[in-house]
Design a protein around this motif. Structure first.
Motif, PDB file in Angstrom:
ATOM      1  N   VAL A  26      31.377  36.173  31.551  1.00  0.00           N
ATOM      2  CA  VAL A  26      31.222  36.174  33.012  1.00  0.00           C
ATOM      3  C   VAL A  26      31.963  37.376  33.598  1.00  0.00           C
ATOM      4  CG1 VAL A  26      31.700  34.922  35.150  1.00  0.00           C
ATOM      5  CG2 VAL A  26      30.892  33.677  33.123  1.00  0.00           C
ATOM      6  N   ALA A  27      33.204  37.590  33.146  1.00  0.00           N
ATOM      7  CA  ALA A  27      33.978  38.731  33.638  1.00  0.00           C
ATOM      8  C   ALA A  27      33.299  40.046  33.312  1.00  0.00           C
ATOM      9  CB  ALA A  27      35.391  38.695  33.040  1.00  0.00           C
ATOM     10  N   ASP A  28      32.735  40.167  32.093  1.00  0.00           N
ATOM     11  CA  ASP A  28      32.057  41.403  31.703  1.00  0.00           C
ATOM     12  C   ASP A  28      30.868  41.695  32.615  1.00  0.00           C
ATOM     13  OD1 ASP A  28      33.832  41.759  29.646  1.00  0.00           O
ATOM     14  OD2 ASP A  28      32.501  40.988  28.085  1.00  0.00           O
ATOM     15  N   GLU A  29      30.061  40.658  32.920  1.00  0.00           N
ATOM     16  CA  GLU A  29      28.890  40.865  33.766  1.00  0.00           C
ATOM     17  C   GLU A  29      29.295  41.227  35.194  1.00  0.00           C
ATOM     18  OE1 GLU A  29      25.231  41.205  35.496  1.00  0.00           O
ATOM     19  OE2 GLU A  29      25.839  41.330  33.390  1.00  0.00           O
ATOM     20  N   LEU A  30      30.275  40.525  35.744  1.00  0.00           N
ATOM     21  CA  LEU A  30      30.706  40.837  37.108  1.00  0.00           C
ATOM     22  C   LEU A  30      31.349  42.217  37.181  1.00  0.00           C
ATOM     23  CD1 LEU A  30      32.164  37.378  38.224  1.00  0.00           C
ATOM     24  CD2 LEU A  30      29.927  38.367  38.778  1.00  0.00           C
ATOM     25  N   LEU A  66      37.464  35.559  37.302  1.00  0.00           N
ATOM     26  CA  LEU A  66      37.918  36.233  38.524  1.00  0.00           C
ATOM     27  C   LEU A  66      39.360  36.692  38.397  1.00  0.00           C
ATOM     28  CD1 LEU A  66      36.315  33.953  41.276  1.00  0.00           C
ATOM     29  CD2 LEU A  66      35.427  36.094  40.330  1.00  0.00           C
ATOM     30  N   ARG A  67      40.196  35.890  37.721  1.00  0.00           N
ATOM     31  CA  ARG A  67      41.582  36.286  37.522  1.00  0.00           C
ATOM     32  C   ARG A  67      41.671  37.548  36.665  1.00  0.00           C
ATOM     33  NH1 ARG A  67      44.437  34.477  41.504  1.00  0.00           N
ATOM     34  NH2 ARG A  67      44.122  32.254  41.853  1.00  0.00           N
ATOM     35  N   PRO A  83      35.835  33.041  49.082  1.00  0.00           N
ATOM     36  CA  PRO A  83      35.410  33.903  47.975  1.00  0.00           C
ATOM     37  C   PRO A  83      36.262  35.164  47.890  1.00  0.00           C
ATOM     38  CG  PRO A  83      33.513  33.144  49.238  1.00  0.00           C
ATOM     39  CD  PRO A  83      34.730  32.748  50.012  1.00  0.00           C
ATOM     40  N   ALA A  84      36.400  35.690  46.693  1.00  0.00           N
ATOM     41  CA  ALA A  84      37.148  36.928  46.472  1.00  0.00           C
ATOM     42  C   ALA A  84      36.389  38.097  47.088  1.00  0.00           C
ATOM     43  CB  ALA A  84      37.369  37.146  44.986  1.00  0.00           C
ATOM     44  N   THR A  85      37.090  39.229  47.194  1.00  0.00           N
ATOM     45  CA  THR A  85      36.509  40.443  47.754  1.00  0.00           C
ATOM     46  C   THR A  85      36.612  41.563  46.738  1.00  0.00           C
ATOM     47  OG1 THR A  85      37.203  39.758  49.970  1.00  0.00           O
ATOM     48  CG2 THR A  85      36.639  42.084  49.674  1.00  0.00           C
ATOM     49  N   ALA A 116      44.932  33.978  33.368  1.00  0.00           N
ATOM     50  CA  ALA A 116      43.552  33.564  33.107  1.00  0.00           C
ATOM     51  C   ALA A 116      43.508  32.245  32.355  1.00  0.00           C
ATOM     52  CB  ALA A 116      42.822  34.652  32.320  1.00  0.00           C
ATOM     53  N   ALA A 117      44.429  32.060  31.405  1.00  0.00           N
ATOM     54  CA  ALA A 117      44.462  30.811  30.646  1.00  0.00           C
ATOM     55  C   ALA A 117      44.779  29.626  31.544  1.00  0.00           C
ATOM     56  CB  ALA A 117      45.494  30.913  29.520  1.00  0.00           C
ATOM     57  N   PHE A 118      45.593  29.838  32.568  1.00  0.00           N
ATOM     58  CA  PHE A 118      45.992  28.756  33.458  1.00  0.00           C
ATOM     59  C   PHE A 118      44.885  28.346  34.420  1.00  0.00           C
ATOM     60  CE2 PHE A 118      50.183  28.878  31.862  1.00  0.00           C
ATOM     61  CZ  PHE A 118      50.863  27.775  32.370  1.00  0.00           C
ATOM     62  N   ALA A 119      43.767  29.045  34.427  1.00  0.00           N
ATOM     63  CA  ALA A 119      42.632  28.608  35.241  1.00  0.00           C
ATOM     64  C   ALA A 119      41.909  27.428  34.601  1.00  0.00           C
ATOM     65  CB  ALA A 119      41.655  29.760  35.452  1.00  0.00           C
TER      66      ALA A 119
END
Length: 304
Positions: A26-30, A66-67, A83-85, A116-119
């Motif tokens: 997901v992070a790679d695509e975003l 997102l993190r 939402p994030a910006t 990220a792990a804490f998400a």
């Protein structure tokens, strides 16, 4: 990761059925969308619910993604609410993360990984190290986010392997053997103090946020030449302790020691699903840690 056009709900297309993506995918695509201009600086991201629906993942995976992008300074205002910006300007950390990233010092690389792990709803961290200094530093970020309400894990399990108090350490050690007791006592005091802080800060989350927290330490009968962090069973972070000669002030004396600067050790990242090499490394590292935990380690008391 290349997302099937039918999956691109952000662009108004229908999402097809496909295997669930990982938070790294997901992070790679975003990240690709941000760098290609599909998502422009200053633009609001889709909600976490919409992204979870688009990628077919849980919201926890979206928050982890997102993190990661926030740690790269690609996103700002990542929180549970609005939402994030997309960040303005190039930002100082546009390089890849994860297994594709160039290694960075532990004190730089570990914090975004821990955040990220804490998400995740159930956070699982296994650590093998000389002391828990680096882990304590890295936990500062997610603890602040929990207190701010941006992260809400339901359960946290932390296991830490540290050298036992009565062994002859390979390092840190005194260059002059007559000072060995002073160097050992200093290391032991640091090991105990850092472990107590780690346990206190995490267990305090029981009272303040109702999180189910378990922190356990066990003692190794040897000095680990490497440090290892296993995050949620999905990622292994590995670094060598590189020894050097250092001057330390101990009990008002300047002593020459052979020691390692653990926070500066270069951290290498390996991720489940990022290829056979990475997946095998994570699996074998997990088996190695579990074997040490269940066999030759012993109960550890954080006392002098």
């Amino acid at each position: 990761m290349s997302v099937d056009p039918e999956l691109a709900a952000v662009n108004g297309r229908k999402r097809s059925q496909r295997p669930q993506a990982s938070h790294r995918e997901v992070a790679d695509e975003l990240r690709t969308r941000i760098r290609s201009g599909v998502l422009r600086p200053g633009q609001r991201m889709p909600t976490q619910a919409k992204l979870a629906d688009e990628f077919g993942v849980e919201r926890g995976a979206v928050r982890q993604a997102l993190r990661i992008l926030q740690s790269e300074h690609l996103l700002i205002n990542v929180s549970k609410g609005a939402p994030a910006t997309v960040a303005q300007g190039p930002g100082p950390a546009r390089s890849a993360v994860g297994a594709a990233a160039a290694p960075q010092p532990t004190m730089v690389a570990l914090t975004p990984r821990i955040e990220a792990a804490f998400a995740a709803s159930h956070v699982r961290i296994d650590a093998l190290c000389l002391t828990s200094v680096s882990l304590n530093l890295a936990l500062g970020g997610p603890l602040r986010l929990i207190h701010a309400g941006s992260l809400e894990p339901a359960k946290i399990d932390v296991r830490v392997l540290l050298p036992g108090r009565n062994i002859d350490l390979a390092f840190p050690t005194a260059v002059d053997a007559s000072a060995e007791d002073a160097v050992h006592d200093r290391w032991l005091a640091q090991r105990n103090a850092q472990g107590q802080v780690l346990r206190h800060n995490l267990q305090a989350l029981r009272a303040t946020h109702g999180i189910d927290v378990h922190v356990t330490f066990r003692a190794l009968p040897f000095t680990p030449p490497v440090k290892l962090y296993l995050l949620n069973g999905a990622e292994a972070l590995f670094a060598y302790y590189t020894l050097g000669r250092h001057e330390r002030e101990i009990d008002h004396e300047h002593l020459q020691t052979y020691d390692a600067e653990g926070t500066r050790s270069m951290l290498f990242a390996f991720e489940q699903g990022a290829g056979l090499r990475d997946t095998t490394f994570v699996d074998q590292s997990t088996r190695w840690f579990d074997a040490l935990w269940e066999t030759i380690s012993s109960e550890l008391h954080l006392t002098s």
